[in-house]
Design an enzyme around this catalytic site. Structure first.
Site, short mmCIF file in Angstrom:
data_model
loop_
_atom_site.label_atom_id
_atom_site.label_comp_id
_atom_site.label_asym_id
_atom_site.label_seq_id
_atom_site.Cartn_x
_atom_site.Cartn_y
_atom_site.Cartn_z
CB THR A 69 -0.93 0.00 1.74
OG1 THR A 69 -1.84 -1.78 0.79
CG2 THR A 69 -1.74 1.01 1.54
CB SER A 98 -5.47 -2.79 8.29
OG SER A 98 -5.84 -3.60 8.56
O1 DON Z 1 -6.66 -2.28 3.04
C1 DON Z 1 -6.15 -3.02 3.87
O2 DON Z 1 -5.97 -3.16 4.38
C2 DON Z 1 -4.97 -3.55 3.24
N1 DON Z 1 -5.30 -4.40 1.58
C3 DON Z 1 -3.83 -3.23 3.06
C4 DON Z 1 -2.06 -3.98 2.39
C5 DON Z 1 -1.32 -3.47 3.24
O3 DON Z 1 -0.93 -2.23 3.40
C6 DON Z 1 0.18 -3.92 2.05
N2 DON Z 1 0.72 -3.02 1.50
N3 DON Z 1 2.18 -3.22 3.00
#
Ligand code: DON
Length: 557
Positions: free
Chosen positions: A368, A440
């Site tokens: 993310t 998250s």
């Molecule tokens: O929305 C969420 O919580 C996850 N899809 C986030 C994924 C994520 O942060 C991966 N990153 N490092």
């Protein structure tokens, strides 16, 4: 076990775990500041601020630019959360989380045949509608002006730096990256590796971005790019239809507000767990004088870990899409927080199974990205968005040039199947047509006396909320200057597995030994990427801090 595929992790975030967190890079300014992981995108944001755009204009421009320059997580094919704090006006959350297509079945992942790299793992993308909603509500510059810099980057190409080259080489070296269009678009001829300094040109993505710039967000949801996506879905058994795309709406939601040590902390509401979990952990921690205990004392860290553990158990039990699930009020209730504090044994870690013996949770993965913006007038934007895994499901939509998310894996994968091996099958986050999967993501803004003093957030799957909590505690309890607060080693406990992840194992061996004495299992792991801004309320100076765990640039006027 095929289900283990749901915990897929990729590439660039997997830096050597022994590496200590690097020093953060700071810029000071009395004007606007943009901080994000991708230097060319930070430059785009700064130009927008300098040419009369406000923080939302810059944020929208950065988000589109990162869809080009940070393909690991920047996106038009994913979703996220944008906190907006205009000076003197209420803080809001523009929520643009992906949605389950109408054809999605509750047991989509149940037999293990659908993997995170499947077309079926994609939720209906929310980013373009979300950015358009933010811009419509707050933007000052014409829409086309904030999308066009991304068109130019994609059309003319941009220089790949060492971090991006490494990420691309890793994903291309992985035999699981089978999508031919992904390899055509992001690969080098003859399977050569990328090296820093080479140019990446993305003509199909430029076409899609141009359509968005010229015709608005509808172009993405009902125009040619939508047709191309649906064609790709039909060809590969994907679920997203034209009707799903046409029906997608971003939401302007009331954020979760909590107070902590006299500050007002605002985070995203469900379908993110972030705001409520921050509120509950802070509510528990306010029962203690952490400062007196000391930042690296076993006592303070034990309390922080236990507060995280109890809160993540509650999250697993009850959080999901608020349009489908009744969200309990307890997360913000200080009496409830006191009850948790009373259950915490200061001399002993409570085993996770005793915290909530009925539930077990799964683990999450990369990647993310978070960015923070403030303009000269003090409007702040805290934005986290994602494709879920690094490069999403590693599918590029042919002709449209963008990468698809695999956000459906954020739903509980197998209904009724809750095991100590790490799966959760509870109802609040089960797949249902039109439902948003629990997130998250935790972009926050902190205000003091009505003025923004801190903007932060992070990637990191389920660790995100705890990365944000570490930065908040460093700044609000321990008065650390922001560069130190961002660089300081971070900690994470997510209830199950019953283990603490800690970046500072090498720096703080005595703390680790003491935590083990208290009954904690401690493992070393790097955590998060928190591009943040602090504002000194006395001088008005803004300190933009690029977290250098990965890459990043703080650009100031
Ligand atoms: O929305 C969420 O919580 C996850 N899809 C986030 C994924 C994520 O942060 C991966 N990153 N490092």
């Amino acid at each position: 076990m095929r289900h283990m595929l749901l915990a897929l992790t990729v590439t660039v975030l997997a830096l050597p775990s022994a590496a200590q967190p690097p020093k953060a890079e700071a810029v000071e300014s009395k004007g606007g500041v943009v901080v994000c992981v991708s230097p060319p995108a930070a430059d785009v944001g700064l130009v927008v601020l300098k040419t009369g755009g406000n923080a939302v204009d810059a944020a929208v421009a950065v988000a589109f630019a990162m869809a080009v320059t940070w393909p690991e997580a920047g996106n038009v094919g994913g979703g996220g959360f944008m906190m907006v704090a205009p000076p003197g006006k209420e803080v809001r959350c523009i929520e643009y989380r992906e949605t389950a297509p109408a054809a999605a079945k509750v047991d989509l992942f149940a037999d293990g045949t659908v993997t995170p790299l499947d077309h079926k793992a994609a939720g209906v993308p929310g980013t373009v509608r979300g950015l358009a909603l933010a811009h419509q509500k707050y933007g000052r510059l014409p829409w086309a002006d904030v999308v066009r810099p991304a068109v130019k980057l994609a059309e003319d190409g941009f220089t790949v730096n060492a971090v991006l080259a490494r990420g691309l080489n890793n994903v291309l070296a992985d035999a699981k990256t089978t999508n031919a269009e992904f390899r055509r678009v992001y690969g080098r001829p003859n399977k050569e590796e990328w090296t820093a300094g080479e140019k990446l040109v993305l003509p199909d993505l430029a076409k899609t971005l141009r359509a968005i710039a010229e015709k608005g967000p509808d172009a993405f949801y009902t125009g040619d790019p939508a047709d191309l996506l649906v064609k790709e879905m039909k060809a590969h058994g994907g679920l997203i239809t034209k009707a799903d795309l046409a029906a997608y709406k971003a939401n302007d939601r009331e954020p979760v507000r909590t107070t902590y040590r006299g500050f007002d902390v605002y985070g995203p509401p469900p379908p993110s767990a972030g705001g409520l979990c921050v509120a509950q952990v802070l509510g528990v921690l306010e029962n203690y004088d952490l400062k007196k205990l000391g930042r690296w004392s076993p006592e303070a860290n034990h309390l922080i870990i236990e507060a995280m553990k109890f809160t993540y158990a509650d999250r697993a039990r009850s959080l999901g899409d608020p349009d489908f699930v009744k969200i309990p009020q307890t997360f913000r209730d200080r009496e409830y927080a006191k009850k948790i504090a009373a259950r915490i044994d200061p001399k002993r870690a409570t085993p996770s199974l005793k915290v909530a013996p009925d539930l077990v949770i799964d683990k999450e993965s990369d990647s993310t990205t978070h960015f923070s913006v403030i303009d000269k007038d003090g409007m702040a934007v805290s934005n986290t968005y994602t494709l879920e895994n690094s490069y999403g499901n590693r599918v590029v939509v042919p002709g449209a040039g963008y990468i698809l998310n695999n956000e459906m894996t954020d739903f509980n994968p197998r209904p009724g199947w809750t095991t100590s091996a790490g799966q959760i099958g509870t109802k609040p986050n089960r797949i249902e047509p039109g439902r948003r999967m629990l997130s998250s993501q935790t972009p926050v803004v902190v205000l003091n006396d009505g003025k923004v003093v801190l903007v932060t957030g992070s990637p990191g799957g389920r660790t995100i909320t705890n990365t944000v909590l570490c930065v908040l505690v460093n700044v609000l309890d321990f008065d650390m200057p922001l560069p130190d607060a961002v660089a300081a080693p971070r900690m994470h406990h997510q209830w199950l597995p019953d283990a603490v992840r800690f970046e500072g194992v090498k720096q703080h061996p005595e703390l680790v030994a003491a935590l083990k004495e208290l009954g904690h299992t401690v493992a070393e792991a790097r955590q998060g990427d928190a591009h943040s801004i602090a504002i000194d309320p006395k001088t008005g100076v803004r300190t933009g801090v690029a977290d250098k765990r990965l890459d990043g640039k703080a650009a100031g006027e």
